[in-house]
Every structure is written in C-alpha cells, then in structure tokens.
Design a protein around this motif. Structure first.
Motif, PDB file in Angstrom:
ATOM      1  N   CYS A 218       0.833  -1.215   0.000  1.00 14.28           N
ATOM      2  CA  CYS A 218       0.000   0.000   0.000  1.00 14.28           C
ATOM      3  C   CYS A 218       0.863   1.259   0.000  1.00 14.28           C
ATOM      4  CB  CYS A 218      -0.928   0.007   1.207  1.00 14.28           C
ATOM      5  SG  CYS A 218      -2.242  -1.225   1.122  1.00 14.28           S
ATOM      6  N   ILE A 219       1.910   1.278   0.805  1.00 22.55           N
ATOM      7  CA  ILE A 219       2.810   2.439   0.844  1.00 22.55           C
ATOM      8  C   ILE A 219       3.546   2.591  -0.478  1.00 22.55           C
ATOM      9  CG2 ILE A 219       4.956   3.305   1.892  1.00 22.55           C
ATOM     10  CD1 ILE A 219       2.418   3.886   3.516  1.00 22.55           C
TER      11      ILE A 219
ATOM     12  N   THR B 203       3.040   5.949  -2.495  1.00 23.83           N
ATOM     13  CA  THR B 203       4.215   6.776  -2.770  1.00 23.83           C
ATOM     14  C   THR B 203       4.339   7.053  -4.263  1.00 23.83           C
ATOM     15  OG1 THR B 203       5.326   5.811  -0.853  1.00 23.83           O
ATOM     16  CG2 THR B 203       6.715   6.967  -2.422  1.00 23.83           C
TER      17      THR B 203
ATOM     18  N   ALA C  22       8.597   1.468   1.034  1.00 24.92           N
ATOM     19  CA  ALA C  22       7.873   0.219   1.291  1.00 24.92           C
ATOM     20  C   ALA C  22       8.701  -0.712   2.182  1.00 24.92           C
ATOM     21  CB  ALA C  22       7.531  -0.470  -0.022  1.00 24.92           C
TER      22      ALA C  22
ATOM     23  N   THR D 212       8.628   0.565   5.692  1.00 25.73           N
ATOM     24  CA  THR D 212       7.288   0.331   6.225  1.00 25.73           C
ATOM     25  C   THR D 212       7.136  -1.125   6.651  1.00 25.73           C
ATOM     26  OG1 THR D 212       6.330   2.066   4.862  1.00 25.73           O
ATOM     27  CG2 THR D 212       4.819   0.380   5.670  1.00 25.73           C
TER      28      THR D 212
END
Length: 164
Positions: free
Chosen positions: A99-100, A104, A129, A132
């Motif tokens: 998701c990140i 991004t 990512a 994260t």
C-alpha cells in the motif's frame, strides 16, 4: 471497601441474541468509519488539502487506532481470524508495504517528482515500502508478544479461580 455503582443510564434491555446483533452492527460501523477516515486522509493528501485538515484527520485516525489497540491488548485479543504469530505479522506487514509503495508512486507522479528519472522514483517508493515493512513487522511482533503474555496471565488467573 465496596464501590457503589452509579447508574446514569437505565439497564440494558436487550436479550443475548439482540446484544450479539448490536455488537455486529457496531463492529461493522466501526470499521466503516475507520476505513472512511483512512480514505478521507488519502484523498486529502492526493488533493493537496490544507495541512491543518490533514493533521486533524491524521490525529483522529491515530487516536482511533491507539484506542482499539490498547483495548484489545488489555483483554488479550488479537484478531477474529489471525493469530499473533510471525507468519500473520509478515503478511500484514507485506500488505502495508505494498500500500505504501503504491501510495508513494501516486504522490510522486501527481506532484511531478522524478519526472526525468522514473527508476529513481521506483527506488524511493521501494525504500519507503521496505522501511514500512520493517517497522510494521517490528511493531506487530512487539504487540503480539504483549498479547501472548496478557493471554497467559488471563488464562492463569482463570485457572486459579477454577481451583478455588
């Protein structure tokens, strides 16, 4: 010293089946609100909303997250389906990292960053990512450990009550 129960509201007038239904409704409502706030936050970021609006939405989302986490850990609860183990922690961390990564890329593309160097844009998104994933996995591992310890304490207290 015995505490007096002060009742501000009348007693609950629902039977057990109605309580279960109410819990299900409240459960769905909570998650609808949670993901609605998350979607609103993402929309605010992508549309360049004011910093105050983004900050307020972020604070609300974090307060809701911290409240749920503390309440669940206090009672030794983890999830309806997943167990507090490294496999599920890695799965959830991977979902967060993906998701990140996508978010991004969306932000970089929308704001025109790295127009001349898409490889650098993908590298930066991949680094975001990766971190994260690492931070999420570490946080989930710590909270899983706390949850397991709390479960053990609650089970021990329950066994002591049964022995007496």
């Amino acid at each position: 010293m015995k505490r007096k129960n002060i009742r501000l509201l009348p007693p609950i007038a629902l039977d057990e089946r109605q309580r279960q239904q109410m819990y299900q409704i409240e459960h769905r409502g909570f998650w609808f609100a949670y993901f609605g706030i998350l979607a609103l936050l993402l929309l605010e970021i992508l549309t360049n909303a004011s910093g105050i609006l983004i900050s307020c939405t972020t604070i609300l989302l974090l307060a809701l997250s911290i409240y749920m986490e503390c309440c669940c850990l206090r009672r030794g609860l983890w999830d309806w389906r997943l167990k507090p183990n490294p496999k599920s922690n890695a799965l959830m961390s991977m979902i967060g990292a993906v998701c990140i990564f996508v978010f991004t890329l969306l932000v970089y593309t929308k704001n025109g960053y790295f127009v001349n160097s898409p490889a650098l844009m993908y590298l930066c998104a991949l680094i975001a990512a990766f971190f994260t994933f690492i931070l999420t996995f570490a946080l989930l591992s710590v909270t899983a450990h706390i949850c397991n310890k709390r479960n053990a304490r609650l089970d021990e207290a329950c066994e002591e009550d049964e022995d007496e």
